[in-house]
Design an enzyme around this catalytic site. Structure first.
Site, mmCIF file in Angstrom:
data_model
loop_
_atom_site.group_PDB
_atom_site.id
_atom_site.type_symbol
_atom_site.label_atom_id
_atom_site.label_comp_id
_atom_site.label_asym_id
_atom_site.label_seq_id
_atom_site.Cartn_x
_atom_site.Cartn_y
_atom_site.Cartn_z
ATOM 1 N N TYR B 278 0.853 -1.189 0.000
ATOM 2 C CA TYR B 278 0.000 0.000 0.000
ATOM 3 C C TYR B 278 0.886 1.236 0.000
ATOM 4 O O TYR B 278 1.879 1.278 0.718
ATOM 5 C CB TYR B 278 -0.846 0.060 1.270
ATOM 6 C CG TYR B 278 -1.677 -1.152 1.589
ATOM 7 C CD1 TYR B 278 -1.098 -2.309 2.107
ATOM 8 C CD2 TYR B 278 -3.060 -1.133 1.418
ATOM 9 C CE1 TYR B 278 -1.868 -3.410 2.434
ATOM 10 C CE2 TYR B 278 -3.849 -2.235 1.740
ATOM 11 C CZ TYR B 278 -3.242 -3.379 2.241
ATOM 12 O OH TYR B 278 -4.003 -4.474 2.560
ATOM 13 N N HIS B 289 -7.628 -0.665 -0.794
ATOM 14 C CA HIS B 289 -7.067 -1.809 -1.507
ATOM 15 C C HIS B 289 -5.585 -1.545 -1.749
ATOM 16 O O HIS B 289 -5.191 -0.413 -2.001
ATOM 17 C CB HIS B 289 -7.798 -2.020 -2.837
ATOM 18 C CG HIS B 289 -9.136 -2.658 -2.655
ATOM 19 N ND1 HIS B 289 -9.277 -3.995 -2.395
ATOM 20 C CD2 HIS B 289 -10.374 -2.126 -2.646
ATOM 21 C CE1 HIS B 289 -10.562 -4.268 -2.245
ATOM 22 N NE2 HIS B 289 -11.255 -3.159 -2.388
ATOM 23 N N LYS B 320 -4.505 -4.777 -9.326
ATOM 24 C CA LYS B 320 -3.232 -4.358 -8.745
ATOM 25 C C LYS B 320 -2.156 -4.405 -9.819
ATOM 26 O O LYS B 320 -2.327 -5.057 -10.843
ATOM 27 C CB LYS B 320 -2.845 -5.284 -7.587
ATOM 28 C CG LYS B 320 -3.886 -5.311 -6.469
ATOM 29 C CD LYS B 320 -3.482 -6.225 -5.343
ATOM 30 C CE LYS B 320 -4.654 -6.566 -4.440
ATOM 31 N NZ LYS B 320 -5.305 -5.421 -3.815
#
Lengths: 341, 341
Positions: B278, B289, B320
């Site tokens: 993150y 997320h 991602k």
């Protein structure tokens, strides 16, 4: 302390009959270390050793020294209990009762195998509890504990694979190039592609993969030559294919088995597996989504839990079932799917 | 025939000026084998050898014998041309011009590296064209050809990783159990978890993973004892961590680098990678997320294309970015993403 904690008769009414903790014995209630740690953390019991009370930290450190894997089993036990399941120790690690059921009333629904993310898992050690669970009409739950103590649950079971394709059509003369095969005849190319989803059309020609070529050659649907126009029989071709792909025999044995079962088998490269598999493909205009991703492995394969996790996660993200295929006299199939208990 | 096909002056106007095929030379137009096969298949040229015309099949078989990888490059060249791109031979395999651009008018946008699904790809052989493309302000396109001649395109580039987390908070006394660490103090547990997203709360305690523990120990934010209450310093702990995870040093060097860059790093087990990362986590009530999946590898790592494909596909399916981290004096990051040209 010999890996069991013993409580008096009053605990049977309090802990067993209220919550199905432990096993009633002649003189009282017997708890495993995991059960005792869980109840101690909730101040439901006291544990003493040589006359002195143990607090949770002392008990936990001692239990972790006494039992290999105690920390993992504790994490899984706690999680399942907190989800409202009754859990008892048992082979391989736990038995879990269905919602609404409990020990003495209903049979267990799941056998649970607790696995650490870091421990390599030999396929054979997975197959044994899968078969045992199957024989006992239980489901096998895998509880994989990651390094942050999060748990991912899976179900593992033997899978019967079957499709409904007809016999393949005859092809014609094809050439083995550097590492793929080209069928030059436009009509034969069209026939093989449309009835059985063989190859990839390139212009009016058809490129066949090595496993497709071996299968069609074995079934006498094509003939094959090399770039010098010399005929190649199945043995010649298999020898060359093994040079190109060292695990060709393993892959081909699974490809052949699936095709023989009436399924359509194409490469699973885009999904990082050996094959994607369809029960049926009726026309090239309406190719359905494939139902399965199939990955082949030798019988002595050792799973790494992160790799297993990735394969299953990816299969589910594209709405397919993840199936592992391995040879054992005949080819066998093991489905592993995510569970959300 | 020396891997080039030569055409007369008239071809410059017909093929080069109309479609940017080949390179104009003093006496005419020079084509690579791939270009010639493409034009021959479309009957735009004729090719003769020793006075006799070659048909497509004969030319293709000969070219496949002359050039290793010819079949793969042909498949990729054909695909890119049919998508409307102008393509020229060049290091590593092709140069692709931007839509609306062409040779002589605009610089190339992509360098293209053609890869067979079956060929192991050493990380170092990937880094070299990545750096070259970066220096030349091009993008590096990977074109991976699977066994059925389908192509998956990727872009590979060096990635600068950075987050915006503050310094971590002090923790307290923790115990190393079988293979994880427990911080027992409720207040310190809360502090470390809420400011930095360390560990996993279990009741009022905090379970720390091995990399988290090593980092907090190195930064002197926790002290550590074993189950016998003996103090462990960083070297003791690293020695134990290496026993538990053989690649601990590699993983920890990347973990530390990312944390030092102000990022939050948690296990990526559920995604089959080492870490999920993150840029910032401001509160435990609203954990965003994670932006990245990061997988660590040694500098001499060899990619298997199916494994690469699976990692990138899985990362994208959960929105991602897939980043590979490797040591090279300092830790370096390589992002690989799917391209749809």
């Amino acid at each position: 302390m010999d890996n069991r904690v013993l409580l008096g008769q009053e605990a049977v009414a309090d802990l067993y009959e209220q919550g199905y903790f432990g096993r009633p014995r002649e003189l009282g209630l017997e708890l495993s270390l995991v059960e005792a740690a869980y109840l101690l953390d909730r101040s439901r019991i006291k544990v003493s050793l040589n006359g002195a009370d143990l607090d949770f930290q002392a008990f936990f450190q001692m239990a972790s020294s006494l039992e290999i894997g105690f920390e993992f089993r504790y994490v899984v036990y706690k999680d399942l209990r907190e989800r409202g399941y009754y859990v008892q120790p048992g082979r391989p690690d736990f038995r879990v009762y269905p919602r609404g059921g409990h020990p003495g009333k209903s049979p267990a629904e799941f056998y649970v195998l607790v696995i650490s993310e870091r421990m390599p898992l030999p396929l054979q050690e997975l197959i044994e509890p899968v078969r045992l669970a199957g024989q006992m009409r239980k489901k096998l739950m895998l509880a994989i504990v990651d390094e942050e103590s999060d748990i991912t649950f899976y179900e593992a079971k033997e899978k019967a694979m079957a499709g409904s394709m007809d016999e393949q059509e005859p092809g014609g003369m094809a050439t083995l190039l550097e590492d793929r095969v080209v069928l030059w005849d436009p009509l034969a190319s069209k026939r093989l592609h449309e009835h059985g989803f063989y190859g990839k059309p390139v212009g009016e020609r058809l490129q066949l993969s090595l496993v497709e070529s071996a299968y069609l050659l074995e079934k006498k649907q094509i003939q094959l030559v090399n770039r010098a126009s010399e005929a190649l029989d199945l043995q010649d071709f298999l020898a060359r294919a093994r040079q190109i792909e060292s695990d060709f025999d393993l892959k081909y044995s699974v490809y052949r088995d699936l095709r023989d079962r009436g399924m359509v088998v194409k490469t699973g490269f885009k999904f990082g597996t050996h094959f994607r598999v369809y029960k049926q493909v009726q026309s090239m205009e309406k190719v359905p989504h494939s139902e399965y991703l199939v990955h082949t492995m030798p019988a002595d394969h050792i799973f790494l839990p992160p790799v297993l996790s990735r394969a299953v996660r990816l299969a589910h993200s594209v709405r397919k079932q993840m199936v592992f295929a391995y040879p054992d006299k005949e080819v066998r199939y093991l489905e592993i799917r995510r569970l959300k208990p």
